[in-house]
Design a protein around this motif. Structure first.
Motif, short mmCIF file in Angstrom:
data_model
loop_
_atom_site.label_atom_id
_atom_site.label_comp_id
_atom_site.label_asym_id
_atom_site.label_seq_id
_atom_site.Cartn_x
_atom_site.Cartn_y
_atom_site.Cartn_z
N GLY A 594 1.40 -24.63 2.54
CA GLY A 594 2.82 -24.88 2.42
C GLY A 594 3.65 -23.73 2.96
O GLY A 594 4.60 -23.91 3.73
N ARG A 595 3.26 -22.53 2.58
CA ARG A 595 4.00 -21.36 3.04
C ARG A 595 3.84 -21.15 4.54
O ARG A 595 4.78 -20.79 5.24
CB ARG A 595 3.52 -20.11 2.30
N LEU A 596 2.61 -21.36 5.02
CA LEU A 596 2.38 -21.16 6.45
C LEU A 596 3.23 -22.12 7.26
O LEU A 596 3.86 -21.74 8.25
CB LEU A 596 0.90 -21.35 6.77
N GLN A 597 3.28 -23.37 6.79
CA GLN A 597 4.06 -24.36 7.53
C GLN A 597 5.55 -24.07 7.43
O GLN A 597 6.30 -24.23 8.38
CB GLN A 597 3.74 -25.77 7.02
N ALA A 598 5.97 -23.61 6.26
CA ALA A 598 7.39 -23.27 6.09
C ALA A 598 7.77 -22.13 7.03
O ALA A 598 8.82 -22.16 7.67
CB ALA A 598 7.65 -22.88 4.64
N ASN A 599 6.89 -21.13 7.14
CA ASN A 599 7.18 -20.01 8.03
C ASN A 599 7.21 -20.46 9.48
O ASN A 599 8.03 -20.00 10.28
CB ASN A 599 6.14 -18.91 7.85
N ALA A 761 0.15 -22.24 14.42
CA ALA A 761 0.45 -20.83 14.65
C ALA A 761 0.84 -20.20 13.32
O ALA A 761 1.66 -20.73 12.59
CB ALA A 761 1.60 -20.67 15.65
N VAL A 762 0.20 -19.08 13.00
CA VAL A 762 0.55 -18.35 11.78
C VAL A 762 1.57 -17.30 12.15
O VAL A 762 1.33 -16.48 13.04
CB VAL A 762 -0.70 -17.69 11.16
N ILE A 763 2.73 -17.33 11.50
CA ILE A 763 3.80 -16.42 11.87
C ILE A 763 3.68 -15.12 11.07
O ILE A 763 3.77 -15.13 9.84
CB ILE A 763 5.19 -17.05 11.60
N ALA A 764 3.47 -14.00 11.78
CA ALA A 764 3.44 -12.69 11.14
C ALA A 764 4.57 -11.85 11.72
O ALA A 764 5.00 -12.09 12.86
CB ALA A 764 2.09 -12.01 11.39
N LEU A 765 5.06 -10.90 10.94
CA LEU A 765 6.25 -10.14 11.34
C LEU A 765 6.01 -8.64 11.28
O LEU A 765 5.23 -8.15 10.48
CB LEU A 765 7.42 -10.47 10.40
N ALA A 766 6.75 -7.94 12.14
CA ALA A 766 6.79 -6.48 12.07
C ALA A 766 8.20 -6.04 12.44
O ALA A 766 8.92 -6.75 13.13
CB ALA A 766 5.77 -5.87 13.03
N LEU A 767 8.57 -4.87 11.94
CA LEU A 767 9.88 -4.31 12.27
C LEU A 767 9.67 -2.91 12.83
O LEU A 767 8.76 -2.19 12.40
CB LEU A 767 10.76 -4.21 11.02
N SER A 768 10.49 -2.53 13.80
CA SER A 768 10.51 -1.15 14.24
C SER A 768 11.90 -0.61 13.93
O SER A 768 12.89 -1.12 14.44
CB SER A 768 10.22 -1.05 15.74
#
Length: 788
Positions: A594-599, A761-768
């Motif tokens: 559920g979370r993966l699809q929501a992302n 697609a699994v959405i992963a995030l990073a910030l700089s």
DNA sequence: AAGCAGAAATCGCGCAGTAG
DNA sequence: CTACTGCGCGATTTCTGCTT
């Protein structure tokens, strides 16, 4: 709340070390010459020791100034990164500058003290030992300890001599008590003699784990408010420092978390201030050839599965849950059956040994496997017996002429991914079987007293089974395969992690770690937090600030480490600035479709709402994004419940706060899209390639970011920030980032290596994130010990 | 469920006994 | 008289079980 606002920084004064000309370093010059004569020291390494030791020395107080002083500092190195070399050089320079007594506290073990004593005699003292003769430049040395004998009291009158004195003492209560008494007796000679006290392994035993007696005895006549006294070792070190009018205390450690969380204001009635490094913290540079998180779990690991899972059933089989009630039953039931994962690990160790023996530079070098399952001695014996039995079974089969090749062939195939094969398969398998025949299984604990004997018996392949003695005291040479099942204590995990790092040149591709899902999950997050802490120490140095004036970022450790270390007495307040950091999601909700699809849907909508994308640097860059859009996106993004390094709601709050203050107003979004990706997806109308990351546990990945991506929105692009070796310097990119400019990196990950089928697609995030103006305004304090 | 007290593990010192 | 060895003790840390 412990929030302190800094009103201003002191102007930079000329350094007292400026009075030291090129001719005024006799001891250091001699040490440098010794190093140059040693072929194991490469010129650039000597160069590094030269500049780093001067950097530390400049933080010490001027020993020739008449006023008394109490200096406190901390030097953070990496494991096996030349901390000893650094403090040897610092000691030499300090004596040249006028320090008269050098006291080295070298850990708590006798073997290490002896080793340190010998090394300092050889490198620092050289041939100038002995009080008397005045040959050679500079002062000669007076040694108050020897290789065989720890500190003993002697006539303090020897201090009248013009010599420099060296004490190498162990952090043991009775030894330190003798030193303390001796310094008390030596009081008349100390007033003009500056002392440098070097505390090696400062995270061990030097930390105050008890309390402090209230500073004013009048306030609390009764025992009520009076805290317990500090722990003995800590108390003695503080007492020793208190007896010295001109003292510089420098702590050396590779894991400084506890040292940095000491309350800067903590004081005790009898022995004074605690050991918080209030004057300076220095991070030593990362040595080359060093294997760390990035090499083991990041992009350069190239899909090697370093971490291997140990199923829960195996854990249960190896660690009998009940002791008293059913111990006998367990012994009966567990007749020598070796769990599959441990069997696999031993085969892998044989294969690693086979590969090593086929590499000319490693053949004949010691090779070790670590098995750490339980600290109970009887468990260790039981496990060692089971391993011996299994190996004996293979050997017997071997003697009877059965073919073991298929077994080892299988192990080699499971192992070989991105290993540089030194020969053809058959040769590796033959070499592996040869290693199995010679395998030595040792149990290392206080009862057996067995030793690894690397010096006496070189070239062995050792399976070391042990408990605490393994995880702390001993150095394991040539460590490749580990089997590690300590599930509870997180700081142990961190210590253990440190042992997998270090110099692994020539075999960093052979490192494998079998561990539980629980440990693996926290592993990459711990690594990130550790890196974040080192980054902030470097930033602190660059800003010219003192430790108590700037945040040392230890977010996450408060809950992970210190609560485990000392639950009741260390409450920690958190600070909330992400200035100059690069948070990323390494723990993903992979088991929650559920979370993966929501992302996935969230990313779709977010990217579709943004202006046109520009392909560059292995992805798509979208400029001129409003901070509100980024905040909304972060708030709606589902992180894993247990995440500590990437709390998207807190990050969004912080970004909004900074944007209101005129910083972080100009955002770019970068979507990573490797050209060589085997699979693609369409996200927000953009066609992107899916990056591949492997799992280190059921729900976490190693390192998400590619260092190169942190510079894609900068004027000159990431290629302007490359090191000599060609690698990208993400720190420099963040340093060059204007305070207004933030970067959000979206990584659409290929679900296949993650074992996910519920989304494409699994959405992963990073910030700089750039350095922002609030970085100095909030800090962590350990508020538990003294001001409770 | 959380917190505290006690047990266990480990290591080194110091003392006493014994052999040479 | 000196050197070695065994044993008890303390310090430190972590784990376990009991209590509230």
């Amino acid at each position: 709340m412990a929030t302190v606002r800094v009103v201003g920084t002191e102007p930079l004064l000329p350094h007292w070390t400026d009075r030291m000309g090129p001719e005024s370093w006799p001891h250091w010059g001699r040490l440098q010459a010794t190093l140059r004569a040693n072929p194991r020291w490469k010129p650039h390494q000597i160069e590094s020791v030269t500049s780093e030791s001067l950097r530390v020395l400049r933080h010490l107080r001027d020993p020739l100034r008449p006023a008394p002083f109490q200096g406190r500092g901390l030097v953070v190195g990496y494991v096996q990164s030349g901390k000893t070399a650094n403090y040897t050089a610092v000691a030499a320079r300090a004596v040249d500058a006028g320090y008269r007594i050098v006291i080295v506290l070298s850990g708590i073990h006798d073997s290490l003290r002896t080793q340190t004593q010998l090394r300092l005699e050889r490198e620092l003292v050289g041939s100038q030992a002995g009080i008397g003769g005045t040959d050679g430049p500079g002062r000669e040395w007076g040694l108050l300890t020897t290789a065989t004998e720890d500190f003993r009291e002697c006539d303090p009158g020897v201090l009248q001599s013009d010599a420099a004195f060296l004490v190498v003492a162990k952090k043991n209560v009775s030894v330190l008590a003798r030193l303390d008494r001796w310094l008390e007796a030596a009081q008349p000679f100390l007033s003009d003699r500056a002392v440098l006290l070097i505390d090696d392994e400062a995270d061990q035993a030097s930390i105050n784990t008890r309390g402090n007696r209230a500073s004013d005895p009048a306030v609390c006549e009764d025992e009520e408010d009076d805290g317990p006294p500090p722990s003995r070792t800590n108390e003695l070190i503080r007492s020793i420092l208190g007896r010295i009018p001109k003292a510089s205390y420098v702590a050396y450690t590779a894991t400084p978390f506890a040292n940095l969380l000491v309350n800067p204001a903590a004081a005790d009635r009898e022995v004074g201030d605690d050991l918080f490094p209030r004057d300076f913290v220095v991070q030593l540079p990362r040595p080359d050839g060093y294997t760390g998180t990035e090499e083991l779990f990041g992009a350069s690991a190239q899909g090697r599965d370093v971490l291997r899972p140990v199923p829960d059933d195996d854990v249960r089989a190896l660690r009998p849950a009940r002791r008293r009630k059913s111990a006998e039953v367990v012994l009966q039931a567990e007749q020598g059956a070796l769990p599959g994962s441990l069997r696999e690990a031993i085969l892998a160790f044989c294969v690693a040994g086979g590969v090593r023996s086929l590499r000319p530079s490693l053949d004949g070098q010691p090779h070790t496997m670590l098995v750490h399952v339980s600290q109970r001695i009887e468990d260790q014996e039981r496990i060692a017996d089971a391993i011996r039995e299994q190996v004996e079974l293979w050997r017997e089969a071997d003697r009877q002429g059965q073919r073991l090749e298929p077994l080892f062939q299988e192990a080699w195939e499971a192992f070989r991914a991105s290993v540089d094969a030194p020969a053809d398969d058959a040769a590796v398998v033959r070499a592996s079987i040869a290693v199995m025949r010679r395998l030595v299984i040792l149990v290392l604990n206080s009862v057996t007293g067995e030793d690894l004997e690397y010096e006496e018996k070189p070239g062995r392949h050792i399976v070391a089974v042990g408990g605490n003695r393994l995880s702390r005291g001993l150095t394991l040479e040539g460590l490749t395969v580990s089997y590690f099942l300590r599930t509870t204590a997180m700081c142990d995990t961190l210590l253990q992690m440190a042992r997998w790092y270090g110099y692994r040149s020539g075999y960093e591709d052979l490192i494998r770690i079998w561990t539980t899902d629980g440990i693996a999950r926290w592993f990459s997050e711990l690594a990130l937090v550790e890196q974040s802490m080192r980054d902030s120490i470097v930033a602190l140095g660059r800003a010219g600030r003192r430790p108590d004036q700037m945040a040392i970022r230890l977010r996450g450790h408060s809950s992970l480490l210190l609560t485990a270390r000392n639950k009741s007495s260390m409450a920690v307040a958190r600070q909330d600035s992400w200035s100059g950091e690069h948070p990323q999601t390494v723990l993903l909700p992979l088991s929650d479709p559920g979370r993966l699809q929501a992302n996935r849907a969230l990313a779709d909508g977010f990217l579709a709402s943004l202006p046109a994308a520009l392909p560059c640097h292995g992805g798509l860059l979208l400029r001129d994004v409003a901070p509100e859009a980024v905040c909304d996106f972060l708030r709606a993004y589902w992180v894993h419940e247990e995440v500590v390094a990437f709390r998207s709601d807190l990050l969004a709050d912080w970004i909004a706060e900074r944007a209101a203050a005129g910083e972080l107003t100009d955002w770019s979004v970068f979507v990573a899209s490797p050209g060589e990706a085997p699979r693609q997806a369409s996200i927000g109308g953009l066609r992107v390639g899916l990056a591949r990351r492997s799992r280190v546990s059921s729900e976490s990945i190693g390192i998400l970011t590619d260092p190169r991506h942190e510079g894609v929105d900068l004027p000159d692009g990431p290629d302007a920030y490359r090191r000599a070796g060609g690698s990208y310097d993400a720190d420099a990119m963040r340093g060059a980032r204007p305070p207004t400019q933030g970067l959000l990196i979206v990584y659409p990950l290929d679900p296949e290596p993650l074992g996910v089928t519920s989304t494409d697609a699994v959405i992963a995030l990073a910030l700089s994130l750039p350095n922002t103006s609030d970085s100095a305004t909030k800090w962590i304090v350990n508020s538990g010990v003294s001001d409770g």
